[in-house]
Scaffold this motif. Structure first.
Motif, PDB file in Angstrom:
ATOM      1  N   PHE A 153      35.762   4.948 -23.695  1.00  0.00           N
ATOM      2  CA  PHE A 153      36.693   4.878 -22.567  1.00  0.00           C
ATOM      3  C   PHE A 153      35.901   4.740 -21.277  1.00  0.00           C
ATOM      4  O   PHE A 153      34.816   5.314 -21.147  1.00  0.00           O
ATOM      5  CB  PHE A 153      37.570   6.135 -22.494  1.00  0.00           C
ATOM      6  N   SER A 154      36.457   3.999 -20.328  1.00  0.00           N
ATOM      7  CA  SER A 154      35.802   3.856 -19.027  1.00  0.00           C
ATOM      8  C   SER A 154      35.839   5.197 -18.311  1.00  0.00           C
ATOM      9  O   SER A 154      36.686   6.042 -18.618  1.00  0.00           O
ATOM     10  CB  SER A 154      36.542   2.812 -18.192  1.00  0.00           C
ATOM     11  N   PRO A 155      34.905   5.398 -17.338  1.00  0.00           N
ATOM     12  CA  PRO A 155      34.922   6.669 -16.582  1.00  0.00           C
ATOM     13  C   PRO A 155      36.283   6.918 -15.935  1.00  0.00           C
ATOM     14  O   PRO A 155      36.745   8.061 -15.883  1.00  0.00           O
ATOM     15  CB  PRO A 155      33.840   6.465 -15.527  1.00  0.00           C
ATOM     16  N   GLU A 156      36.931   5.845 -15.446  1.00  0.00           N
ATOM     17  CA  GLU A 156      38.238   6.021 -14.792  1.00  0.00           C
ATOM     18  C   GLU A 156      39.272   6.540 -15.797  1.00  0.00           C
ATOM     19  O   GLU A 156      39.995   7.494 -15.518  1.00  0.00           O
ATOM     20  CB  GLU A 156      38.738   4.700 -14.194  1.00  0.00           C
ATOM     21  N   THR A 200      45.114  -0.168 -37.768  1.00  0.00           N
ATOM     22  CA  THR A 200      43.896  -0.098 -36.958  1.00  0.00           C
ATOM     23  C   THR A 200      43.308   1.309 -36.876  1.00  0.00           C
ATOM     24  O   THR A 200      42.142   1.468 -36.546  1.00  0.00           O
ATOM     25  CB  THR A 200      44.143  -0.628 -35.535  1.00  0.00           C
ATOM     26  N   ALA A 201      44.094   2.339 -37.149  1.00  0.00           N
ATOM     27  CA  ALA A 201      43.554   3.707 -37.223  1.00  0.00           C
ATOM     28  C   ALA A 201      44.477   4.535 -38.100  1.00  0.00           C
ATOM     29  O   ALA A 201      45.681   4.603 -37.869  1.00  0.00           O
ATOM     30  CB  ALA A 201      43.445   4.335 -35.838  1.00  0.00           C
ATOM     31  N   ARG A 202      43.876   5.124 -39.108  1.00  0.00           N
ATOM     32  CA  ARG A 202      44.662   5.926 -40.042  1.00  0.00           C
ATOM     33  C   ARG A 202      45.006   7.294 -39.460  1.00  0.00           C
ATOM     34  O   ARG A 202      44.308   7.794 -38.581  1.00  0.00           O
ATOM     35  CB  ARG A 202      43.884   6.139 -41.340  1.00  0.00           C
ATOM     36  N   PHE A 203      46.054   7.903 -40.001  1.00  0.00           N
ATOM     37  CA  PHE A 203      46.361   9.288 -39.669  1.00  0.00           C
ATOM     38  C   PHE A 203      45.176  10.157 -40.119  1.00  0.00           C
ATOM     39  O   PHE A 203      44.604   9.928 -41.187  1.00  0.00           O
ATOM     40  CB  PHE A 203      47.632   9.759 -40.375  1.00  0.00           C
ATOM     41  N   GLY A 204      44.855  11.162 -39.323  1.00  0.00           N
ATOM     42  CA  GLY A 204      43.826  12.126 -39.714  1.00  0.00           C
ATOM     43  C   GLY A 204      42.415  11.694 -39.367  1.00  0.00           C
ATOM     44  O   GLY A 204      41.469  12.476 -39.505  1.00  0.00           O
ATOM     45  N   GLU A 205      42.295  10.428 -38.923  1.00  0.00           N
ATOM     46  CA  GLU A 205      40.981   9.923 -38.580  1.00  0.00           C
ATOM     47  C   GLU A 205      40.344  10.842 -37.545  1.00  0.00           C
ATOM     48  O   GLU A 205      40.992  11.254 -36.584  1.00  0.00           O
ATOM     49  CB  GLU A 205      41.142   8.518 -38.004  1.00  0.00           C
ATOM     50  N   GLN A 206      39.054  11.126 -37.726  1.00  0.00           N
ATOM     51  CA  GLN A 206      38.360  11.932 -36.728  1.00  0.00           C
ATOM     52  C   GLN A 206      37.866  11.001 -35.632  1.00  0.00           C
ATOM     53  O   GLN A 206      37.643   9.810 -35.880  1.00  0.00           O
ATOM     54  CB  GLN A 206      37.222  12.691 -37.392  1.00  0.00           C
ATOM     55  N   ARG A 207      37.740  11.528 -34.411  1.00  0.00           N
ATOM     56  CA  ARG A 207      37.390  10.673 -33.281  1.00  0.00           C
ATOM     57  C   ARG A 207      36.093  11.110 -32.631  1.00  0.00           C
ATOM     58  O   ARG A 207      35.858  12.283 -32.409  1.00  0.00           O
ATOM     59  CB  ARG A 207      38.528  10.698 -32.249  1.00  0.00           C
ATOM     60  N   SER A 208      35.274  10.109 -32.359  1.00  0.00           N
ATOM     61  CA  SER A 208      34.076  10.329 -31.553  1.00  0.00           C
ATOM     62  C   SER A 208      34.280   9.533 -30.270  1.00  0.00           C
ATOM     63  O   SER A 208      34.334   8.316 -30.290  1.00  0.00           O
ATOM     64  CB  SER A 208      32.852   9.828 -32.315  1.00  0.00           C
ATOM     65  N   VAL A 209      34.443  10.237 -29.140  1.00  0.00           N
ATOM     66  CA  VAL A 209      34.705   9.574 -27.861  1.00  0.00           C
ATOM     67  C   VAL A 209      33.420   9.496 -27.053  1.00  0.00           C
ATOM     68  O   VAL A 209      32.775  10.515 -26.802  1.00  0.00           O
ATOM     69  CB  VAL A 209      35.801  10.326 -27.068  1.00  0.00           C
ATOM     70  N   ASN A 210      33.035   8.291 -26.680  1.00  0.00           N
ATOM     71  CA  ASN A 210      31.837   8.036 -25.883  1.00  0.00           C
ATOM     72  C   ASN A 210      30.600   8.703 -26.498  1.00  0.00           C
ATOM     73  O   ASN A 210      29.785   9.314 -25.809  1.00  0.00           O
ATOM     74  CB  ASN A 210      32.038   8.508 -24.434  1.00  0.00           C
ATOM     75  N   GLY A 211      30.473   8.597 -27.818  1.00  0.00           N
ATOM     76  CA  GLY A 211      29.276   9.065 -28.504  1.00  0.00           C
ATOM     77  C   GLY A 211      29.258  10.525 -28.901  1.00  0.00           C
ATOM     78  O   GLY A 211      28.299  10.988 -29.517  1.00  0.00           O
ATOM     79  N   ALA A 212      30.309  11.266 -28.570  1.00  0.00           N
ATOM     80  CA  ALA A 212      30.347  12.698 -28.923  1.00  0.00           C
ATOM     81  C   ALA A 212      30.549  12.852 -30.438  1.00  0.00           C
ATOM     82  O   ALA A 212      31.006  11.926 -31.101  1.00  0.00           O
ATOM     83  CB  ALA A 212      31.470  13.382 -28.164  1.00  0.00           C
ATOM     84  N   PRO A 213      30.184  14.013 -31.001  1.00  0.00           N
ATOM     85  CA  PRO A 213      30.363  14.232 -32.445  1.00  0.00           C
ATOM     86  C   PRO A 213      31.844  14.098 -32.834  1.00  0.00           C
ATOM     87  O   PRO A 213      32.722  14.459 -32.041  1.00  0.00           O
ATOM     88  CB  PRO A 213      29.879  15.674 -32.653  1.00  0.00           C
ATOM     89  N   PRO A 214      32.116  13.572 -34.047  1.00  0.00           N
ATOM     90  CA  PRO A 214      33.510  13.432 -34.496  1.00  0.00           C
ATOM     91  C   PRO A 214      34.209  14.785 -34.509  1.00  0.00           C
ATOM     92  O   PRO A 214      33.610  15.798 -34.885  1.00  0.00           O
ATOM     93  CB  PRO A 214      33.366  12.896 -35.925  1.00  0.00           C
ATOM     94  N   SER A 215      35.458  14.782 -34.056  1.00  0.00           N
ATOM     95  CA  SER A 215      36.221  16.031 -34.063  1.00  0.00           C
ATOM     96  C   SER A 215      37.699  15.718 -34.120  1.00  0.00           C
ATOM     97  O   SER A 215      38.117  14.576 -33.906  1.00  0.00           O
ATOM     98  CB  SER A 215      35.914  16.855 -32.808  1.00  0.00           C
ATOM     99  N   GLY A 291      49.593   4.005 -21.481  1.00  0.00           N
ATOM    100  CA  GLY A 291      48.959   5.295 -21.718  1.00  0.00           C
ATOM    101  C   GLY A 291      47.501   5.124 -22.111  1.00  0.00           C
ATOM    102  O   GLY A 291      46.847   4.141 -21.743  1.00  0.00           O
ATOM    103  N   LEU A 292      46.969   6.084 -22.883  1.00  0.00           N
ATOM    104  CA  LEU A 292      45.573   6.048 -23.319  1.00  0.00           C
ATOM    105  C   LEU A 292      45.473   5.140 -24.539  1.00  0.00           C
ATOM    106  O   LEU A 292      45.640   5.579 -25.670  1.00  0.00           O
ATOM    107  CB  LEU A 292      45.105   7.465 -23.662  1.00  0.00           C
ATOM    108  N   SER A 293      45.188   3.869 -24.294  1.00  0.00           N
ATOM    109  CA  SER A 293      45.218   2.881 -25.363  1.00  0.00           C
ATOM    110  C   SER A 293      44.220   1.786 -25.050  1.00  0.00           C
ATOM    111  O   SER A 293      44.047   1.402 -23.892  1.00  0.00           O
ATOM    112  CB  SER A 293      46.637   2.298 -25.474  1.00  0.00           C
TER     113      SER A 293
END
Ligand SMILES: [Zn+2]
Length: 321
Positions: A153-156, A200-215, A291-293
């Motif tokens: 995601f962009s800083p904004e 494009t994204a399954r339910f339950g998928e873990q997310r790593s945002v901007n390089g952070a560990p999946p959570s 939204g956040l997309s």
């Protein structure tokens, strides 16, 4: 008499069409008698006047859509026969039985972090004459495999949309909706895909945002489609939310009754209003990128009793309905 009737009760495994009087799907395989059940506690003393024989009861039967359910799946639990009411317990949660046309029923959700393995499901039932008893079955929870989605995601965007307070407030708003239980069957027939497109994204998928560990676990199913593609209601119900949110953008939530909800996020436009009754397949909005997309797609949520569920299991038959 009630004691004998309850002792005779059996657990039957059957398709959902039988389970809730027409919840679509299956129905080809004959019901399978799984096990006998026993009543809990002695029956109360009959209060009938002398010489009056009790009305014969139809013994309660426990009908389950499946005996094996994946994490983030759901079991449709029905009790047929002469039952005044009751409550289902599973994995420490309790669910009221809801009166349907041919049985009393409830959806029993399994959360993403519920432990795999065998767990006892119990149904405390109340007969019309006041007798109480327990029906039970062992359900196997199967482990689901979660994938990882790497997002940038962009800083904004991050500054505005990943503000924990914004995310928390929206989660609370939705949770307050998802925990309400309308004691009526508002859905009808099979569950439909709200839009055709690439997963494009399954339910339950873990997310790593901007390089952070999946959570965490993705709380919905993402289906990519061109902006403006019509989105339809997965089933009939009442629109309980139709407005713009910070993270999920333009969102519609439908109450299907029995504690079950569907949500549709990131819409480019909304075609329904809060309070509207909608039918399965009715257009409720259009695919968008609000939204956040990071691209035009539908984020499709399903929830039962406040537990987010894998929506695709409502359409692929793996819940047994
Ligand atoms: Zn999503």
């Amino acid at each position: 008499m009630p004691m004998e009737k309850l002792v005779g009760a059996v657990l039957v495994l059957a398709a959902a069409a039988l389970a809730a009087g027409g919840c679509g799907g299956g129905g080809d395989e004959p019901p399978v008698v799984v096990r006998m059940v026993t009543p809990a506690g002695p029956p109360p003393t009959p209060t009938l006047p002398p010489g009056v024989s009790p009305t014969p009861l139809v013994a309660p039967e426990l009908v389950l859509s499946t005996m094996e359910v994946y994490q983030a799946g759901a079991v449709l639990v029905s009790v047929t026969g002469d039952v005044a009411g009751g409550q289902v317990s599973f994995l420490g949660r309790k669910f009221p039985l809801i009166r349907g046309s041919q049985s009393q029923f409830t959806f029993v959700p399994v959360a993403t972090d519920d432990p795999p393995g065998q767990h006892l499901l119990t149904v405390d039932v109340r007969l019309p004459n006041g007798t109480r008893g327990t029906l039970e079955a062992t359900i196997t929870v199967l482990p689901a495999e979660w994938t990882v989605d790497y997002l940038e995601f962009s800083p904004e965007q991050s500054a505005e949309l990943l503000d924990p307070a914004v995310v928390a407030a929206e989660l609370e708003l939705l949770r307050d909706i998802y925990v309400k239980v309308t004691p009526q069957k508002l859905w009808n027939g099979p569950w439909l895909l709200p839009v055709q497109g690439a997963l494009t994204a399954r339910f339950g998928e873990q997310r790593s945002v901007n390089g952070a560990p999946p959570s965490g676990h993705h709380g919905g199913t993402d289906i990519g489609a061109e902006e403006g593609t019509p989105v339809v209601a997965t089933n009939s119900g009442t629109v309980v939310l139709a407005r713009e949110l910070k993270v999920r953008g333009n969102m519609v939530v439908i109450d299907h009754g029995g504690g079950l909800y569907s949500g549709y996020a990131h819409l480019s436009s909304i075609a329904v209003a809060e309070g509207d009754r909608v039918e399965a397949g009715q257009v409720i909005g259009a695919v968008g990128n609000t939204g956040l997309s990071t691209g035009a797609h539908l984020h499709w949520e399903m929830a039962a009793y406040g537990v987010l569920l894998d929506a695709l299991r409502f359409t692929d038959g793996s819940n047994g309905f």
